[in-house]
Design a protein around this motif. Structure first.
Motif, PDB file in Angstrom:
ATOM      1  N   GLU A 119     -30.509 -51.500  51.147  1.00 19.46           N
ATOM      2  CA  GLU A 119     -31.183 -52.543  50.358  1.00 19.46           C
ATOM      3  C   GLU A 119     -32.362 -51.997  49.560  1.00 19.46           C
ATOM      4  O   GLU A 119     -32.491 -52.310  48.361  1.00 19.46           O
ATOM      5  N   PRO A 120     -33.255 -51.174  50.144  1.00 16.78           N
ATOM      6  CA  PRO A 120     -34.371 -50.648  49.330  1.00 16.78           C
ATOM      7  C   PRO A 120     -33.890 -49.823  48.138  1.00 16.78           C
ATOM      8  O   PRO A 120     -34.465 -49.928  47.043  1.00 16.78           O
ATOM      9  N   LEU A 121     -32.843 -49.014  48.337  1.00 18.06           N
ATOM     10  CA  LEU A 121     -32.311 -48.226  47.226  1.00 18.06           C
ATOM     11  C   LEU A 121     -31.746 -49.136  46.141  1.00 18.06           C
ATOM     12  O   LEU A 121     -32.009 -48.937  44.945  1.00 18.06           O
TER      13      LEU A 121
ATOM     14  N   ALA B 221     -26.227 -57.687  57.146  1.00 17.68           N
ATOM     15  CA  ALA B 221     -25.625 -57.438  55.837  1.00 17.68           C
ATOM     16  C   ALA B 221     -25.648 -58.698  54.985  1.00 17.68           C
ATOM     17  O   ALA B 221     -25.958 -58.646  53.785  1.00 17.68           O
ATOM     18  N   LEU B 222     -25.328 -59.825  55.585  1.00 15.24           N
ATOM     19  CA  LEU B 222     -25.294 -61.072  54.820  1.00 15.24           C
ATOM     20  C   LEU B 222     -26.694 -61.489  54.401  1.00 15.24           C
ATOM     21  O   LEU B 222     -26.912 -61.966  53.278  1.00 15.24           O
TER      22      LEU B 222
ATOM     23  N   ALA C 267     -30.661 -61.788  49.929  1.00 16.72           N
ATOM     24  CA  ALA C 267     -31.964 -61.350  49.433  1.00 16.72           C
ATOM     25  C   ALA C 267     -31.818 -60.562  48.137  1.00 16.72           C
ATOM     26  O   ALA C 267     -32.633 -60.717  47.215  1.00 16.72           O
ATOM     27  N   LEU C 268     -30.787 -59.747  48.036  1.00 11.72           N
ATOM     28  CA  LEU C 268     -30.565 -58.981  46.812  1.00 11.72           C
ATOM     29  C   LEU C 268     -30.150 -59.898  45.669  1.00 11.72           C
ATOM     30  O   LEU C 268     -30.598 -59.722  44.523  1.00 11.72           O
TER      31      LEU C 268
ATOM     32  N   VAL D 254     -29.103 -58.326  40.866  1.00 11.56           N
ATOM     33  CA  VAL D 254     -27.967 -57.884  41.674  1.00 11.56           C
ATOM     34  C   VAL D 254     -26.861 -58.926  41.600  1.00 11.56           C
ATOM     35  O   VAL D 254     -27.097 -60.128  41.729  1.00 11.56           O
ATOM     36  N   TRP D 255     -25.650 -58.414  41.371  1.00 14.79           N
ATOM     37  CA  TRP D 255     -24.452 -59.225  41.283  1.00 14.79           C
ATOM     38  C   TRP D 255     -23.531 -58.875  42.448  1.00 14.79           C
ATOM     39  O   TRP D 255     -23.692 -57.832  43.083  1.00 14.79           O
TER      40      TRP D 255
END
Length: 314
Positions: free
Chosen positions: A175-177, A203-204, A209-210, A216-217
């Motif tokens: 996620e940070p990347l 993961a969900l 959050a992304l 983010v798509w």
């Protein structure tokens, strides 16, 4: 980036590369004009476009003519062809397919240390609008941050999306990347989340959050890969539907044809199309998912298939 480390010189298809469904049904769902298969692959034919010597799997040939027939059968007007690791950084097969697409195809490339800026600009002129980063060990060793930065430098200024292929809890790990990548980022195949972990799995939470970032798509493709129930994949359809409802303007869908590196037989692509009635039951959201969102993300013209409000009112 380096090629996958496992050498495979066999000509026979690898385990996990079954033939496509022999007779996919004609979908009952009428898709809106301009609908896009935002994730599929073209393979070979190997005698014309050889597979990379250093590859981790060998598929059956699925040439551009075969993909065109499948799209017509399913009622899909457009498609995004994703360069496969089995072809490595040799994009001749992708360029050939894009040239035959009449402007209705786009591509996603693999960019490596040997890929020159001139080659990247040729890919852009041909219709490539993204690059893929594979983090799954069956495809390659995960790219380092230095390798990713090298790719970003090579594609700078072209507006390409970064497609991220991760699985399960790796979504949270990376996620940070993903947040740090410039421009638009697309996560493949529902993040291949472990559906058995339920709605609170890391993961969900990371996917949502992304999506909240606005950059983010998500591809809500791969319900057959994520499901633990088998056809008609009700558990994965419910997951996909929840994410379409969560971020309707940042989701796209694809068949993943011809379905390599899977367990068991290939899914019925006609069934996958019909499942869209449950994934995006509202006509407006179905049009976003299938027409407007992929046009935005992959630079298709918006005026080729104008929006007809009468379709949504029926």
């Amino acid at each position: 980036m380096t090629e996958p480390a496992i050498r495979d010189t066999a000509s026979a298809p690898s385990p996990g590369c079954p033939p496509p469904h022999p007779a996919p049904r004609k979908p009952a769902l009428a898709l809106p004009p301009g609908s896009c298969d935002a994730h599929c692959h073209v393979f070979g034919p190997a005698e014309i476009f050889p597979y990379a010597a250093r590859r981790t799997f060998t598929p059956l040939d699925a040439p551009k003519e075969q993909l065109a027939q499948v799209r017509a059968h399913l009622g899909l007007s457009r498609a995004v062809l994703v360069q496969s690791s089995c072809h490595g950084f040799d994009h001749r097969v992708l360029l050939d397919a894009l040239a035959a697409g009449g402007g209705r195809l786009r591509g996603v490339a693999l960019v490596g240390e040997s890929t020159t800026r001139a080659e990247i600009e040729e890919l852009h002129r041909a219709g490539v609008r993204g690059f893929r980063l594979n983090f799954l060990p069956h495809l390659r060793t995960a790219p380092t941050r230095e390798e990713i930065d090298s790719v970003l430098e090579r594609v700078d200024g072209l507006g390409w999306a970064a497609e991220i292929h991760v699985a399960g809890r790796e979504v949270a790990h990376y996620e940070p990347l993903i947040r740090a990548l410039p421009g638009r980022v697309v996560i493949d195949h529902l993040g291949r989340v472990d559906i058995t972990e339920g709605p609170r799995n890391p993961a969900l939470r990371s996917l949502r959050a992304l999506l909240d970032t606005g950059d983010v798509w998500l591809k809500v493709s791969g319900v057959d890969r994520v499901s633990r129930q088998g056809p008609p994949y009700a558990d994965a359809v419910a997951l996909a539907a929840s994410l379409v409802a969560y971020a309707p303007e940042r989701v796209v869908w694809g068949t993943d044809y011809p379905h390599v590196n899977i367990e068991g037989a290939a899914p019925d692509d006609g069934l996958l199309v019909d499942l869209l009635a449950g994934i995006a039951p509202d006509p407006g959201r179905l049009r976003l998912l299938m027409v407007d969102n992929p046009a935005d993300l992959f630079d298709f013209p918006h005026d080729e298939f104008p929006h007809d409000l009468r379709v949504e009112q029926t």
